[in-house]
Enzyme design. Structure first.
Site, short mmCIF file in Angstrom:
data_model
loop_
_atom_site.label_atom_id
_atom_site.label_comp_id
_atom_site.label_asym_id
_atom_site.label_seq_id
_atom_site.Cartn_x
_atom_site.Cartn_y
_atom_site.Cartn_z
N LYS A 54 0.84 -1.21 0.00
CA LYS A 54 0.00 0.00 0.00
C LYS A 54 0.87 1.25 0.00
CE LYS A 54 -3.73 -2.47 2.33
NZ LYS A 54 -4.50 -2.76 3.54
N GLN A 98 -4.31 -1.08 9.76
CA GLN A 98 -4.29 -2.43 9.19
C GLN A 98 -4.87 -3.44 10.17
OE1 GLN A 98 -3.52 -3.18 6.07
NE2 GLN A 98 -3.68 -5.38 6.28
N ASP A 121 -10.48 3.55 4.17
CA ASP A 121 -10.82 2.12 4.17
C ASP A 121 -12.34 1.93 4.19
OD1 ASP A 121 -9.17 -0.04 4.01
OD2 ASP A 121 -8.75 -0.19 6.14
N1 GUN Z 1 -6.71 -6.51 6.40
C1 GUN Z 1 -7.04 -7.25 5.32
N2 GUN Z 1 -7.65 -6.48 4.40
C2 GUN Z 1 -7.72 -5.24 4.90
C3 GUN Z 1 -8.25 -4.01 4.41
O1 GUN Z 1 -8.80 -3.89 3.31
N3 GUN Z 1 -8.11 -2.95 5.25
C4 GUN Z 1 -7.53 -3.05 6.46
N4 GUN Z 1 -7.46 -1.94 7.20
N5 GUN Z 1 -7.04 -4.17 6.94
C5 GUN Z 1 -7.13 -5.26 6.16
#
Ligand code: GUN
Length: 284
Positions: A54, A98, A121
């Site tokens: 990311k 995350q 998100d």
């Molecule tokens: N963990 C797995 N997928 C995601 C996501 O799309 N966002 C976040 N914040 N954590 C994750």
């Protein structure tokens, strides 16, 4: 029949190129550069890999990287203080915590600290409410990526019967809302659903987001249906999804591979949300 594969890498590259253009235009018009704060707690290896991807994508599209890495034993108070700091920082357009967090931390309470305008998100209760009411807001990245893929491959949504297997806050529920907003008829199945195949065989579009490796076989799919695999599982043979690819690609009309299907779309939509969030700050 052999399914047409839906190439998430190519679609994601197009979305990312559009994002880079929007970032450059924003910088020209307002001297604002979008910034993404990723907050990672602890040392889960998969989370490290996701967050690194990311951050790299964020910098590659011209945005600034405001990463925070907190130790596994971080307290709820310190995590929330870190989120509050990013929330108050004008250089940060979007905040991503995350998941999963270490078990001693309350992820709902942490996510609730993120202001809706920076919730790239789309996971806060406010963002979920805006989505369910059809109001403007930031949408969760994986569901938004699935819709982008369906649109790119001109899969009709209005009036289509979509069956989603999985009811998570991250994917199943928001995806149901997004598709409802596009006039699909939506069925959500889950771990307590009985006779799963009877439901999934009704689907024009079947979305597997249960987190169960190989759950969907040929018997679950109506011939010619579009099948989207949101699952991701690490195995000694490599990554695979919730769909038994070898079986289903002989039955489906369209199918997303794992890897290279939905996965790349999640990051692309995160970047898109971040530049959207930055735009909103400028026009405020
Ligand atoms: N963990 C797995 N997928 C995601 C996501 O799309 N966002 C976040 N914040 N954590 C994750």
């Amino acid at each position: 029949m052999t399914a047409t594969l839906m190439d998430g890498k190519t679609v994601a590259a197009r979305v990312r190129a559009d994002v880079a253009t929007r970032v450059a235009e924003l910088a020209e018009q307002s001297a604002v550069r979008p910034g993404l704060a990723t907050i990672l707690v602890g040392d889960d290896p998969a989370s490290h890999v996701y967050v690194a991807s990311k951050r790299k994508a964020c910098v590659a599209s011209g945005m600034t990287d405001h990463h925070r890495h907190l130790p596994a034993e971080t307290t709820q108070h310190d995590l929330e203080a870190t989120i509050d700091e990013a929330a108050d920082d004008p250089a940060v357009s979007g905040i991503l915590v995350q998941l999963p967090l270490p078990p001693h931390l309350d992820s709902d309470a942490a996510i609730a600290r993120i202001p809706a305008g920076k919730d790239v998100d789309g996971l806060t209760t406010v963002s979920a409410g805006l989505l369910s009411r059809g109001q403007i807001g930031l949408r969760p990245c994986t569901p938004a990526g699935v819709v982008e893929l369906l649109d790119t491959y001109s899969i009709p949504l209005a009036g289509a019967h979509v069956v989603i297997v999985g009811r998570s806050a991250l994917v199943g529920r928001p995806l149901g809302q997004l598709l409802l907003a596009r006039d699909a008829t939506v069925t959500i199945c889950h771990s307590k659903t009985q006779r799963l195949a009877e439901h999934t065989r009704q689907a024009d579009i079947l979305i597997a987001a249960a987190g169960v490796r190989g759950l969907i076989g040929a018997e679950h799919v109506r011939p010619g249906a579009t099948v989207i695999d949101v699952g991701i599982h690490r195995t000694p043979e490599g990554l695979c999804g919730d769909v038994d690819f070898d079986q289903v690609h002989r039955v489906a009309g369209h199918l997303t591979p794992v890897p290279g299907g939905v996965g790349p779309m999640t990051i692309a939509m995160l970047l898109s949300n971040t530049v959207t969030a930055a735009h909103a700050t400028v026009s405020r």
